[in-house]
Design a protein around this motif. Structure first.
Motif, PDB file in Angstrom:
ATOM      1  N   ALA A 187     -18.270  -2.302  -7.176  1.00  0.00           N
ATOM      2  CA  ALA A 187     -19.227  -2.777  -6.174  1.00  0.00           C
ATOM      3  C   ALA A 187     -18.521  -3.083  -4.861  1.00  0.00           C
ATOM      4  N   SER A 188     -17.355  -3.698  -4.953  1.00  0.00           N
ATOM      5  CA  SER A 188     -16.588  -4.008  -3.743  1.00  0.00           C
ATOM      6  C   SER A 188     -16.198  -2.743  -3.010  1.00  0.00           C
ATOM      7  N   LEU A 189     -15.740  -1.772  -3.756  1.00  0.00           N
ATOM      8  CA  LEU A 189     -15.319  -0.514  -3.147  1.00  0.00           C
ATOM      9  C   LEU A 189     -16.502   0.200  -2.491  1.00  0.00           C
ATOM     10  N   LEU A 190     -17.624   0.226  -3.185  1.00  0.00           N
ATOM     11  CA  LEU A 190     -18.808   0.885  -2.644  1.00  0.00           C
ATOM     12  C   LEU A 190     -19.274   0.201  -1.367  1.00  0.00           C
ATOM     13  N   ASN A 191     -19.279  -1.120  -1.393  1.00  0.00           N
ATOM     14  CA  ASN A 191     -19.708  -1.838  -0.203  1.00  0.00           C
ATOM     15  C   ASN A 191     -18.773  -1.581   0.970  1.00  0.00           C
ATOM     16  N   ARG A 212       0.042 -13.289  -5.831  1.00  0.00           N
ATOM     17  CA  ARG A 212      -1.016 -13.913  -5.032  1.00  0.00           C
ATOM     18  C   ARG A 212      -1.632 -12.883  -4.085  1.00  0.00           C
ATOM     19  N   GLU A 213      -2.826 -13.184  -3.664  1.00  0.00           N
ATOM     20  CA  GLU A 213      -3.525 -12.284  -2.751  1.00  0.00           C
ATOM     21  C   GLU A 213      -2.682 -12.022  -1.498  1.00  0.00           C
ATOM     22  N   ARG A 214      -2.122 -13.071  -0.949  1.00  0.00           N
ATOM     23  CA  ARG A 214      -1.343 -12.961   0.276  1.00  0.00           C
ATOM     24  C   ARG A 214      -0.194 -11.967   0.129  1.00  0.00           C
ATOM     25  N   ASP A 215       0.513 -12.091  -1.012  1.00  0.00           N
ATOM     26  CA  ASP A 215       1.667 -11.212  -1.240  1.00  0.00           C
ATOM     27  C   ASP A 215       1.231  -9.775  -1.500  1.00  0.00           C
ATOM     28  N   ALA A 216       0.138  -9.634  -2.197  1.00  0.00           N
ATOM     29  CA  ALA A 216      -0.379  -8.292  -2.458  1.00  0.00           C
ATOM     30  C   ALA A 216      -0.760  -7.619  -1.144  1.00  0.00           C
ATOM     31  N   PHE A 217      -1.403  -8.393  -0.292  1.00  0.00           N
ATOM     32  CA  PHE A 217      -1.807  -7.850   1.004  1.00  0.00           C
ATOM     33  C   PHE A 217      -0.590  -7.416   1.815  1.00  0.00           C
ATOM     34  N   ALA A 218       0.464  -8.181   1.697  1.00  0.00           N
ATOM     35  CA  ALA A 218       1.688  -7.854   2.436  1.00  0.00           C
ATOM     36  C   ALA A 218       2.268  -6.526   1.965  1.00  0.00           C
ATOM     37  N   ILE A 219       2.176  -6.304   0.666  1.00  0.00           N
ATOM     38  CA  ILE A 219       2.698  -5.048   0.116  1.00  0.00           C
ATOM     39  C   ILE A 219       1.884  -3.864   0.623  1.00  0.00           C
ATOM     40  N   VAL A 278      -9.645  -4.346  -0.783  1.00  0.00           N
ATOM     41  CA  VAL A 278     -10.839  -4.915  -1.426  1.00  0.00           C
ATOM     42  C   VAL A 278     -10.654  -4.993  -2.930  1.00  0.00           C
ATOM     43  N   ALA A 279      -9.963  -3.995  -3.490  1.00  0.00           N
ATOM     44  CA  ALA A 279      -9.749  -4.016  -4.936  1.00  0.00           C
ATOM     45  C   ALA A 279      -8.829  -5.163  -5.352  1.00  0.00           C
ATOM     46  N   LEU A 280      -7.991  -5.627  -4.402  1.00  0.00           N
ATOM     47  CA  LEU A 280      -7.025  -6.684  -4.707  1.00  0.00           C
ATOM     48  C   LEU A 280      -7.477  -8.069  -4.247  1.00  0.00           C
ATOM     49  N   SER A 281      -8.593  -8.089  -3.561  1.00  0.00           N
ATOM     50  CA  SER A 281      -9.014  -9.354  -2.939  1.00  0.00           C
ATOM     51  C   SER A 281      -9.396 -10.427  -3.950  1.00  0.00           C
ATOM     52  N   LYS A 282      -9.284 -11.643  -3.478  1.00  0.00           N
ATOM     53  CA  LYS A 282      -9.655 -12.797  -4.296  1.00  0.00           C
ATOM     54  C   LYS A 282     -11.123 -12.700  -4.703  1.00  0.00           C
ATOM     55  N   GLN A 283     -11.919 -12.286  -3.756  1.00  0.00           N
ATOM     56  CA  GLN A 283     -13.352 -12.196  -4.019  1.00  0.00           C
ATOM     57  C   GLN A 283     -13.667 -11.246  -5.182  1.00  0.00           C
ATOM     58  N   LEU A 305      -4.092 -10.203 -13.162  1.00  0.00           N
ATOM     59  CA  LEU A 305      -4.936  -9.026 -13.003  1.00  0.00           C
ATOM     60  C   LEU A 305      -4.573  -8.278 -11.721  1.00  0.00           C
ATOM     61  N   ARG A 306      -4.385  -9.037 -10.678  1.00  0.00           N
ATOM     62  CA  ARG A 306      -4.040  -8.434  -9.385  1.00  0.00           C
ATOM     63  C   ARG A 306      -2.718  -7.675  -9.489  1.00  0.00           C
ATOM     64  N   ALA A 307      -1.786  -8.238 -10.232  1.00  0.00           N
ATOM     65  CA  ALA A 307      -0.490  -7.575 -10.406  1.00  0.00           C
ATOM     66  C   ALA A 307      -0.677  -6.237 -11.111  1.00  0.00           C
ATOM     67  N   ARG A 308      -1.557  -6.208 -12.091  1.00  0.00           N
ATOM     68  CA  ARG A 308      -1.771  -4.959 -12.828  1.00  0.00           C
ATOM     69  C   ARG A 308      -2.472  -3.924 -11.977  1.00  0.00           C
ATOM     70  N   VAL A 309      -3.456  -4.355 -11.219  1.00  0.00           N
ATOM     71  CA  VAL A 309      -4.164  -3.412 -10.351  1.00  0.00           C
ATOM     72  C   VAL A 309      -3.202  -2.836  -9.315  1.00  0.00           C
ATOM     73  N   LEU A 310      -2.414  -3.710  -8.718  1.00  0.00           N
ATOM     74  CA  LEU A 310      -1.490  -3.242  -7.690  1.00  0.00           C
ATOM     75  C   LEU A 310      -0.423  -2.310  -8.272  1.00  0.00           C
ATOM     76  N   ALA A 311       0.090  -2.662  -9.432  1.00  0.00           N
ATOM     77  CA  ALA A 311       1.099  -1.810 -10.074  1.00  0.00           C
ATOM     78  C   ALA A 311       0.516  -0.440 -10.386  1.00  0.00           C
ATOM     79  N   SER A 312      -0.711  -0.427 -10.865  1.00  0.00           N
ATOM     80  CA  SER A 312      -1.364   0.851 -11.165  1.00  0.00           C
ATOM     81  C   SER A 312      -1.515   1.692  -9.904  1.00  0.00           C
ATOM     82  N   LEU A 313      -1.922   1.043  -8.833  1.00  0.00           N
ATOM     83  CA  LEU A 313      -2.102   1.762  -7.573  1.00  0.00           C
ATOM     84  C   LEU A 313      -0.769   2.344  -7.089  1.00  0.00           C
TER      85      LEU A 313
END
Lengths: 155, 155
Positions: A145-149, B94-101, B121-126, B139-147
DNA sequence: CATTTACTGACTAATCTTGACCATTATTTT
DNA sequence: AAAATAATGGTCAAGATTAGTCAGTAAATG
């Protein structure tokens, strides 16, 4: 390479006659007869390959003069389509359905190949597996949903 | 290293028929039958010799018309940058560090602006908020690592 | 001899195919 | 009209056809 099931063949056939047309109308029994399968297999093909996630809307009518209408639609352009897509996603979605949506976005040239690949890994079972399939599907729905938005309000 | 196992032979056979093609599709049972081994050995060969590290992507489908598809992919040059960034992630971020990457990836021209936006957006806190900050960061670490891992090759 | 790699098979999972039975709409008969 | 009949498509569950997993055993390697 010759590993196609009859369902794959029927899918290809329907997409072939769909061609550039916005929609087609078929008779279930005719198609079934043409490929020598039971009529309900046509329902199976439609249910698995012509979903809203794949970018298709299907309507049908029973009785005399009955038909099945298959319409190709754009996912993000049309408000009604987007609404039904969002409804289809709900607060939970399987990997397969999410992948179909990304594929459709790529087919529609809404996203590039690389963007699609990145979306796919972010939505994959492997990435989102948290040991609980329910939570996983919910997470996937939120990510999608986030990606689509983001895509929707971007350009 | 002198006596080749049957797995080595199967590996060579698959690479032989792969030849110059970008990909091949096989039937597990056919290959297994051809070499007179149990079907699951084909899985073993694939799992040990056709990994992404070796430059292969494998996809399969079960049921009628099922297949195993082996695709050769190009590993990219940016592997150095990506490896060091993956190192930095750990199992929680953390979101901040992920964003930096993500910003670094953009600065290094590994990704485009749009790809970066989608990743953000995929990594955001929201998006990843699951009511538990620790789980969210994991979870964020896994998503980022996958990306990041996905960026190491192209198909 | 210890460790890694290869092999096997029982069990599991996904996908496709079929057919019996159900639902809806149009047409014909009463 | 109303009722019966014909002509469509829909649903669902069982069976068929693939591939995947995993743990145990065997073989090769160092």
């Amino acid at each position: 390479m010759e590993n196609k099931s009859i369902s794959d063949v029927i899918e290809a056939y329907l997409k072939e006659i769909l061609g550039n047309s916005a929609q087609i109308e078929i008779r279930r029994s005719e198609i079934a007869n043409h490929f020598d399968v039971v009529p309900s297999q046509i329902n199976y093909v439609i249910k698995t390959r012509f979903t809203i996630q794949n970018g298709y809307l299907v309507k049908s009518k029973r009785g005399g003069g009955g038909y099945i209408r298959i319409e190709r639609v754009n996912l993000l352009d049309n408000v009604d389509v987007l609404n039904s897509l969002i409804q289809a996603i709900g607060d939970s979605i399987r990997e397969r359905d999410a992948f179909a949506i990304v594929q459709t976005l790529y087919d529609e040239k809404v996203i590039t190949r690389r963007e699609g690949d990145l979306m796919l890994v972010a939505l994959s079972k492997q990435t989102l597996d948290v040991g609980n399939t329910t939570v996983e599907a919910q997470l996937r729905a939120r990510v999608l949903a986030s990606l689509l938005n983001r895509l929707r309000y971007e350009s």
